[in-house]
Design a protein around this motif. Structure first.
Motif, short mmCIF file in Angstrom:
data_model
loop_
_atom_site.label_atom_id
_atom_site.label_comp_id
_atom_site.label_asym_id
_atom_site.label_seq_id
_atom_site.Cartn_x
_atom_site.Cartn_y
_atom_site.Cartn_z
N ALA A 63 0.84 -1.38 -0.03
CA ALA A 63 -0.02 -0.03 0.05
C ALA A 63 0.99 1.30 -0.08
O ALA A 63 0.60 2.39 -0.65
N SER A 64 1.82 1.28 0.73
CA SER A 64 2.77 2.39 0.94
C SER A 64 3.54 2.47 -0.44
O SER A 64 3.52 3.69 -0.88
N CYS A 65 3.97 1.41 -1.04
CA CYS A 65 4.70 1.62 -2.36
C CYS A 65 3.90 2.22 -3.55
O CYS A 65 4.23 3.11 -4.13
N LEU A 66 2.67 1.85 -3.47
CA LEU A 66 1.63 2.25 -4.41
C LEU A 66 1.10 3.54 -4.17
O LEU A 66 0.99 4.41 -5.12
N ALA A 67 0.91 3.88 -3.07
CA ALA A 67 1.06 5.16 -2.53
C ALA A 67 1.81 6.37 -3.10
O ALA A 67 1.53 7.28 -3.74
N ASN A 68 3.20 5.90 -2.57
CA ASN A 68 4.31 6.79 -3.08
C ASN A 68 4.31 6.94 -4.73
O ASN A 68 4.86 8.08 -5.20
N GLU A 69 3.98 5.71 -5.13
CA GLU A 69 4.23 5.76 -6.65
C GLU A 69 3.24 6.86 -7.31
O GLU A 69 3.38 7.47 -8.29
N ALA A 70 2.18 6.80 -6.66
CA ALA A 70 0.85 7.80 -7.38
C ALA A 70 1.20 9.08 -7.15
O ALA A 70 1.02 9.90 -7.98
N VAL A 71 1.87 9.36 -5.86
CA VAL A 71 2.27 10.83 -5.51
C VAL A 71 3.36 11.26 -6.60
O VAL A 71 3.26 12.31 -7.19
N VAL A 72 4.11 10.42 -6.87
CA VAL A 72 5.34 10.87 -7.72
C VAL A 72 4.67 10.92 -9.17
O VAL A 72 4.98 11.96 -9.98
N ALA A 73 3.74 9.91 -9.78
CA ALA A 73 3.17 10.22 -10.87
C ALA A 73 2.44 11.37 -11.03
O ALA A 73 2.30 12.00 -12.35
N ALA A 74 1.67 11.73 -10.05
CA ALA A 74 0.64 12.94 -9.91
C ALA A 74 1.30 14.02 -10.08
O ALA A 74 0.69 15.01 -10.67
N GLY A 75 2.66 14.16 -9.45
CA GLY A 75 3.17 15.46 -9.58
C GLY A 75 2.66 16.47 -8.35
O GLY A 75 1.94 16.41 -7.89
N LYS A 76 3.49 17.59 -8.32
CA LYS A 76 3.06 18.59 -7.42
C LYS A 76 1.86 19.09 -7.66
O LYS A 76 1.47 19.58 -8.88
N GLY A 77 0.83 19.09 -6.48
CA GLY A 77 -0.63 19.70 -6.56
C GLY A 77 -1.31 18.61 -7.47
O GLY A 77 -2.48 19.24 -7.91
N GLY A 78 -0.83 17.36 -7.74
CA GLY A 78 -1.56 16.50 -8.53
C GLY A 78 -2.93 15.90 -7.90
O GLY A 78 -3.23 15.85 -6.55
#
Length: 214
Positions: A63-78
């Protein structure tokens, strides 16, 4: 005669009984944790998985790994949408204060405790969504369709394509690789997601962008 009747009553094996008792004990312990101070309503497992709804929570690490991936992929303010992936949503909420927003589309109304970020979602009606969920308004959509069937994947794919600006992170069975490529144009990742309880089916992640999961 009485003995004959008793034989008709199904008896749990000692192994099954022990497993059941262990399950109830775990449940009681989790309930106890919830009432103790410092309970985090967003921690994975704070809402019990309901097997009748085909729910299987990810392990904490996944869950942590997928959440972190999503944050990076979404970008700042994503903006991030989680479709039938509540344990990823919960991990994202644990990162409160980070520069992104998230919502959860989920059939299970217990998740309405998360307020306005909860959107009731039934994959059978893939575009039956609130008016304020504008098309192509999310930087990434993470989805974990509840069933390993092409029909479920195809309908969930309609929702994903409606919501995403482009990036897709799909979690489903390894047996769905061909259908995932067909309906969403996603490719399998090297990362192997794990669940808090072992599943019979091999599970994989699929993406349509250069991700950190390879």
């Amino acid at each position: 005669k009485m003995d004959d009747d008793d034989d008709d009553i199904p008896q749990l094996s000692s192994h099954a009984l022990a497993a059941l008792q262990e399950f109830y004990l775990e449940q009681q312990q989790r309930e106890g944790m919830k009432t103790s101070q410092g309970f985090n309503q967003y921690s994975v497992g704070s809402i019990e998985e309901d097997w009748q709804l085909s729910q299987f929570w990810y392990s904490d690490g996944t869950a942590s790994c997928l959440a972190n991936e999503a944050v990076v992929a979404a970008g700042k303010g994503g903006r991030i949408a989680c479709i039938s992936a509540p344990s990823v949503y919960q991990k994202l909420k644990e990162q409160d204060g980070k520069d992104f927003s998230v919502c959860i589309l989920e059939y299970d109304r217990r998740f309405s405790v998360y307020g306005e970020e909860f959107i009731f979602y039934d994959y059978n009606h893939p575009l039956n969504l609130p008016e304020n969920l504008l098309p192509h308004s999310f930087d990434i959509v993470i989805a974990d369709p509840p069933y390993l069937s092409e029909e479920c994947l195809q309908k969930t794919a309609e929702t994903i394509k409606y919501l995403t600006k482009g990036k897709i992170l799909l979690c489903t069975g390894a047996i769905m690789e061909e259908q995932a490529a067909k309906h969403l144009g996603v490719k399998i990742c090297k990362f192997i997601p794990k669940h808090s309880r072992n599943l019979a089916n091999e599970f994989r992640c699929y993406v349509n962008y250069a991700s950190g999961l390879d």
